[in-house]
Design a protein around this motif. Structure first.
Motif, PDB file in Angstrom:
ATOM      1  N   ALA C 222      -7.087 -27.533 -27.188  1.00  0.00           N
ATOM      2  CA  ALA C 222      -6.372 -26.644 -28.102  1.00  0.00           C
ATOM      3  C   ALA C 222      -5.091 -27.314 -28.595  1.00  0.00           C
ATOM      4  O   ALA C 222      -4.773 -27.304 -29.790  1.00  0.00           O
ATOM      5  CB  ALA C 222      -6.038 -25.327 -27.382  1.00  0.00           C
ATOM      6  N   TYR C 223      -4.370 -27.905 -27.663  1.00  0.00           N
ATOM      7  CA  TYR C 223      -3.089 -28.524 -28.021  1.00  0.00           C
ATOM      8  C   TYR C 223      -3.285 -29.670 -29.006  1.00  0.00           C
ATOM      9  O   TYR C 223      -2.586 -29.792 -30.013  1.00  0.00           O
ATOM     10  CB  TYR C 223      -2.400 -29.023 -26.755  1.00  0.00           C
ATOM     11  CG  TYR C 223      -1.081 -29.668 -27.073  1.00  0.00           C
ATOM     12  CD1 TYR C 223       0.068 -28.886 -27.194  1.00  0.00           C
ATOM     13  CD2 TYR C 223      -0.986 -31.035 -27.289  1.00  0.00           C
ATOM     14  CE1 TYR C 223       1.282 -29.455 -27.516  1.00  0.00           C
ATOM     15  CE2 TYR C 223       0.218 -31.612 -27.616  1.00  0.00           C
ATOM     16  CZ  TYR C 223       1.350 -30.817 -27.727  1.00  0.00           C
ATOM     17  OH  TYR C 223       2.540 -31.395 -28.057  1.00  0.00           O
ATOM     18  N   GLU C 224      -4.238 -30.520 -28.731  1.00  0.00           N
ATOM     19  CA  GLU C 224      -4.375 -31.744 -29.517  1.00  0.00           C
ATOM     20  C   GLU C 224      -5.064 -31.517 -30.860  1.00  0.00           C
ATOM     21  O   GLU C 224      -4.798 -32.234 -31.820  1.00  0.00           O
ATOM     22  CB  GLU C 224      -5.157 -32.801 -28.720  1.00  0.00           C
ATOM     23  CG  GLU C 224      -4.455 -33.290 -27.483  1.00  0.00           C
ATOM     24  CD  GLU C 224      -3.841 -34.675 -27.670  1.00  0.00           C
ATOM     25  OE1 GLU C 224      -4.196 -35.381 -28.623  1.00  0.00           O
ATOM     26  OE2 GLU C 224      -2.988 -35.043 -26.847  1.00  0.00           O
ATOM     27  N   SER C 225      -5.961 -30.522 -30.925  1.00  0.00           N
ATOM     28  CA  SER C 225      -6.729 -30.372 -32.167  1.00  0.00           C
ATOM     29  C   SER C 225      -6.170 -29.259 -33.055  1.00  0.00           C
ATOM     30  O   SER C 225      -6.437 -29.228 -34.255  1.00  0.00           O
ATOM     31  CB  SER C 225      -8.196 -30.059 -31.840  1.00  0.00           C
ATOM     32  OG  SER C 225      -8.310 -28.751 -31.316  1.00  0.00           O
ATOM     33  N   GLY C 226      -5.432 -28.327 -32.461  1.00  0.00           N
ATOM     34  CA  GLY C 226      -4.880 -27.244 -33.266  1.00  0.00           C
ATOM     35  C   GLY C 226      -5.763 -26.017 -33.361  1.00  0.00           C
ATOM     36  O   GLY C 226      -5.444 -25.077 -34.081  1.00  0.00           O
ATOM     37  N   VAL C 227      -6.890 -25.978 -32.616  1.00  0.00           N
ATOM     38  CA  VAL C 227      -7.722 -24.769 -32.623  1.00  0.00           C
ATOM     39  C   VAL C 227      -7.184 -23.773 -31.605  1.00  0.00           C
ATOM     40  O   VAL C 227      -6.346 -24.109 -30.761  1.00  0.00           O
ATOM     41  CB  VAL C 227      -9.211 -25.075 -32.292  1.00  0.00           C
ATOM     42  CG1 VAL C 227      -9.823 -25.945 -33.380  1.00  0.00           C
ATOM     43  CG2 VAL C 227      -9.325 -25.730 -30.923  1.00  0.00           C
ATOM     44  N   SER C 228      -7.690 -22.535 -31.674  1.00  0.00           N
ATOM     45  CA  SER C 228      -7.263 -21.519 -30.715  1.00  0.00           C
ATOM     46  C   SER C 228      -7.808 -21.855 -29.338  1.00  0.00           C
ATOM     47  O   SER C 228      -8.795 -22.591 -29.221  1.00  0.00           O
ATOM     48  CB  SER C 228      -7.802 -20.147 -31.137  1.00  0.00           C
ATOM     49  OG  SER C 228      -9.216 -20.140 -30.958  1.00  0.00           O
ATOM     50  N   LEU C 229      -7.192 -21.299 -28.303  1.00  0.00           N
ATOM     51  CA  LEU C 229      -7.632 -21.567 -26.941  1.00  0.00           C
ATOM     52  C   LEU C 229      -9.070 -21.091 -26.741  1.00  0.00           C
ATOM     53  O   LEU C 229      -9.841 -21.707 -25.999  1.00  0.00           O
ATOM     54  CB  LEU C 229      -6.693 -20.868 -25.948  1.00  0.00           C
ATOM     55  CG  LEU C 229      -6.819 -21.334 -24.489  1.00  0.00           C
ATOM     56  CD1 LEU C 229      -6.593 -22.830 -24.364  1.00  0.00           C
ATOM     57  CD2 LEU C 229      -5.813 -20.592 -23.618  1.00  0.00           C
TER      58      LEU C 229
END
Lengths: 302, 302, 302, 302, 302, 302
Positions: C222-229
């Motif tokens: 989530a952190y690295e790609s920017g998608v939701s958890l």
């Protein structure tokens, strides 16, 4: 029985030693020798290396050196062969040039090559030539890894001739009287494909090395890593357990060097279990069963 | 049957010898020859090498040299082939250029190459070319180790033409009348993969060598190592025991050179048992049973 | 137990560290050091890399670094080994020089070589020499891919000597006190033909790495790609399914890096199904059955 | 049936010969040709080589040369192929450039290469180019030993084009009208791995050679070695015995050259038994049984 | 879920893109950039390449490019992979540097090397470095053919670091924000010996390609070759017949490119039967049965 | 169906041809083109080569050349492939650059390389680059012998791009509109190890060649060798007998070229039996039975 007319006959090894000594001794006190001394200065062992005597190996080496017999040190990885040569070089007060051999090393890497300079080509002595020319002990570590041309190149230095032909330069270097050749050899490693030729082996005297016995090894581990003798003894116990697994899943046992690594971590405050995992178990095997066996050996002692 | 009009017909070997001699003899007394003499000076054997005659090998070699027949010395490691060539070079008063062959040696290493100089490229004769051009005996030690281009390059020097084409330089060197080619060859070593081509073998006369008989070898060991004849005889007994094990666990027997090594240690004060262990047993085998067999042979005589 | 006369005896690793520190510390504040600093400037990690702690690996690494023990990072492709070294280099404030090893890399690529300049040849340090000379962490990625000469060249840097002989230059570099060697190693890869020699393995402490556990990996994705958890968790579920197929048709599982790739496409507006097809399934297999299995795993979660 | 308008059509071989002849003939009488003549001067056979005609081989060779057909000489080692080419070159009055082929020879060794000079690179013709450019007979000895690029490089010289493209120099050399290519080939040698490609073989006419018959060979041995015809006949008897052993323990029979070697030693005063041992038996076999068989053949005749 | 303090944390790929963009954007409007622009000018696709959309591949590629994900194009020979990259480069307005990989290509061929100049050595960027430095799409065609060092060299460009270490130059190139890496891969080809390493595959998103469906392929063939749609459809029918023989005697089917070749001959007036024989049947098989099968397929449609 | 807006769309092959034509046509009439013309002058076929039409091969080749389709000539050794290309080059009035491929040829041998000059390095175009740049037909003879990098290097010249990237020079050469690539290929030769890759084969149209039928071949033999048609017919009969033995003890049949060789000897006065022995039988086989079979075929007709 040696006869009297020695000096009038042909005894190449003794003669080569004498002739070279005559040629070099004045030079060593002259100004021209400063560059030479400088070149070798970095190869002297400045302080006594820590070496724990095991047997009569020091005495035998001194006798071998006195006749400049080439020496082969046999034994497993990390049992102290390199340290022994450093100790002997220090004891004899001779510079030591060490070369880690490998299968891509060429004869030129040992002997030297021409380099292109501003004013054309310039010859640069390789480590073996520096040692032969200026009188160092040359230590070829794991010589069996090297290509054959590397091992054949040492032949004329290891028989009565004691000379090194630099064929590319058209020069024949007579070995300095202080020069000696030492090689190391790990008998457990050699395959059919990779072994020293008999005609090479027969040019060396041989000294056997192995891991030291319990008390001695513990003393070494304590001294080098800074842990207490008690902890060191436990580490040695673990090492001995692992060495018993050699051939039953482990290619090689734990070396004294690895025990010192583990001790170093412990003396930095790492828990003994973690230290042994990092320094002893994880490096030598990825097999889960072996790791379990070794981990349980660790928990037995810590 | 040789006819009279010899000089009007084609006898290349004799002619080449004669022509080259005519060309070189004046030069040898001229000043221009000083550089030449200098280049060869380091290759003369200055003093009589110690050589113990075994058979008619000296006589046969002299006859071969008189017609400049190329010679192949056959025999095991360390039995004295190199010493014999040195002795013959000394006896004939000819310079000797020795090349230790290896599998990474190229034809250029023998013949020569261009080097880059301040003023462009400069040709440098290799050892074989130096020998052919200036009239030395060229000794290629363990020639079978060399790559094929190294062995093919000697063909035109070993038949009636006696010439060496330097293809890269565009020059054809006619061999000096004193030039002779000698190679050594260890029949016990050759595998299917590595053997001299028949077309190479047929260009050489051959002399067989082996370890000398008991009394002669003891004399040699005593002379070269400085031990008493009695000790030398014991060393030779041990050597003979080991040679009987060849093919039954040992790849090769103990050479005369190794016996001299052991003697050297003894004459330096090392105990005979330790000296034999270091110089004879440890170098040639790592097999525990073989070591036991050899160690017990040692204790039998010391 | 460490004794008091430490400074009078031989403890090469500690000594080498101390000596080098003495030599370099002044230089670091002098003007002459500006060129040096410049050379290394590009190798500092300027900002804190995102690294999610898994276990005690940071603590263990710090202890290892404090005694400059060489470290081997073991684990599968794309599980974060490179990121971990970058994080540790940032945390310790040391420059990091990374070398991606390959089977055509030579020792010269690591150590340096002579280059031809307007004014003749000029030596250029390789990345390993730069690191050893100026005090960087040197990270050899997938070292087992390299040729043996590359691995043997690191030996003298990884034992008590902490030195790097530049044989072609005739210089012995004493490692800077800040220098440390780190290598990575993927145990799943090694074949009989390609493995580290035991004598190399025994010179390193080892840390194990693997894919993080579910929650941690989802957080990273989530952190690295920017998608939701939530999406990240679904991606991790797919990854875990694929890892279970390892050895049953897949050579290796899906790495965390691939999950981040898929997430990146999703956060750019690509449909999850297409994103997973492009970033997860198509790259790792061409087998229709495997693709079906993986595609159905994808449709289960999206 | 040849038609009349020959000169208006395309007959490359004849045309190439005519054109090149026109270009070269004036030059040969001009001063500019002196350097050229000099380069070739060393390749002329100055005196008639001793050659004993066996069959119609001289006549056939002359016909082949008259149309410049490339020729392949087939036959065993040492039966006189090289001597025959020398004889034909002498008889035709053409220079002869001989190249001993080997497996490390490259196309550049034949064709030429750039050398670095004081004023940059300079092209140097290889032996094949010298021969093609200036009109020599080029003899590639044991061509099958060479690498494929060496054999393919001769293709455009051996078909109707008679040209040699120097790709690295960007020049196409049209062969001099006197140029002819000759190769030798030993059918007994070729293995599956090493044979001439059919597309190479088909470019050559072939002449077979073998050891001469008894009386002729004895005459040759007597003439070349200086022994009486009677002794020569005995040597030939021994040779014939050995040739019968070929395939029954001997790889190849005794060559005429070896018989001449033995004769040379005898004419220098060596006893026939010793001469045969050195020159015939020892060189070709190390097998004790074979040596016995050959030795007893020797004692039968001496 | 992306958090707010993005700019203060470590997101190397995004950061590298941003940093590089900042560095390059001014330069692109400055005069110093003219040389740069010139270097890249020849790599721009000046006119819209003809590309017939098959699926969502353009959309997926655009998303991948927007995060600069490295892309692998999978599919058989001649199905349009190269054309697709050219089309995308034109659509995105980015220069395209194509490298046809082969097994003799070295890492230096990609990365660059030192050349010797009038004023010493000069570094010359290879195509990969040009692309990374100045912001082109770099397309490595049939990357699996290349040696491993070529594939490992791209690793640091394909993960979060987006950098290319020029080890021989001692420089680390940060990839230009426009840089993207694309490789092609033919799954039908790969053998056990030659395949991409898993650690390489996992660095790429993948797009599948195949021959287009009937109507689309006919449209392409008609457009590119200039034949009528009817003839084009017949050619496609023949192509489909041949593709069904793949694995039953044919190694690979007929590609779209071959159908266009046949069409081109027909539009030049060659009879369809002859055109198909020359452009379709003869090139792909020498097996008589296969040729009959294909020839009869041709006669069915023409 | 070709649409009208051709010039606004992307048809690379046609475009490349048009663009290159525009660029070169003026130059061809300018003075700067004289050096260019000179470079190519030696590659023009000045007179009509003798070529006997077999089928529609000339017509098909002309159509292929009109769209610059790359062509592969398939057929056995010595059946006239090279002569056909020479004839077509003469007929089309284009220069012809022929390269005999071999397994040691590198891509640089085709493409070009840097040479060291008095003023630094200088680029020299290889034969393929000369042909592509200045508009010659480039004929790669036996291309399958070359290493893979040599075959991959031709890919971008053989598809729609018609360009040759000189990666080492950083230049992309657009092929001259007259440029065409032709390769030859002997299907009987190819082994599993050595074959063209499918992705290479699919880039070429193919023309089949074989030995001509009886009457035509006799005409050719008579014309080229100068013998009467009757003798030529007998030679062809012998050739046909030998071709029937192909696969039954002969690797390849007798080529037309060999029959011409035999005829040449006969027209020089050599007896037909001897001429056939030298030119036909001896070159292609050493097997006694095969030789008998062929010799009896010879005596049947002469």
């Amino acid at each position: 029985m040696r006869n009297d007319n020695l000096t009038r006959t042909y005894m190449p090894r003794h003669r080569a030693l004498a002739r070279a000594a005559a040629a070099y001794q004045p030079a060593e006190h002259a100004s021209a020798s400063s560059a030479l001394s400088e070149a070798l200065a970095q190869y002297y062992i400045k302080q006594e290396p820590y070496y724990r005597l095991i047997n009569d190996e020091v005495e035998l080496y001194e006798a071998a050196y006195s006749v400049r017999m080439p020496i082969m040190l046999k034994g497993p990885t990390g049992c102290g062969k390199t340290r022994f040569v450093e100790y002997m070089a220090w004891k004899l007060g001779k510079p030591l040039i060490t070369v880690a051999c490998n299968e891509d090393m060429t004869a030129s890497d040992l002997v030297g090559r021409y380099l292109l300079d501003a004013s054309g080509t310039r010859w640069q002595d390789g480590p073996l030539t520096v040692a032969a020319r200026h009188g160092a002990i040359c230590y070829l570590d794991e010589v069996v890894e090297a290509r054959q041309d590397t091992t054949v190149v040492i032949h004329p230095l290891t028989d009565a001739r004691r000379m090194l032909p630099l064929e590319k330069k058209g020069e024949v270097v007579e070995a300095h009287p202080d020069f000696q050749l030492v090689i190391s050899y790990n008998p457990g490693y050699q395959s059919l494909m990779k072994d020293l030729k008999q005609s090479t082996k027969q040019r060396f005297g041989a000294l056997d090395f192995n891991y030291p016995e319990h008390a001695v090894e513990a003393e070494i581990v304590a001294y080098e890593s800074g842990v207490s003798l008690e902890i060191a003894k436990n580490l040695v116990h673990i090492g001995e357990r692992a060495r018993n697994l050699k051939g039953h899943g482990l290619d090689e046992g734990l070396s004294t060097r690895m025990l010192i690594y583990a001790g170093s971590l412990i003396s930095k405050g790492v828990s003994p279990l973690a230290a042994c995992r990092v320094a002893l178990v994880r490096p030598i095997t990825d097999d889960p069963d072996m790791r379990d066996a070794l981990d349980s050996a660790v928990t037995t002692y810590f």
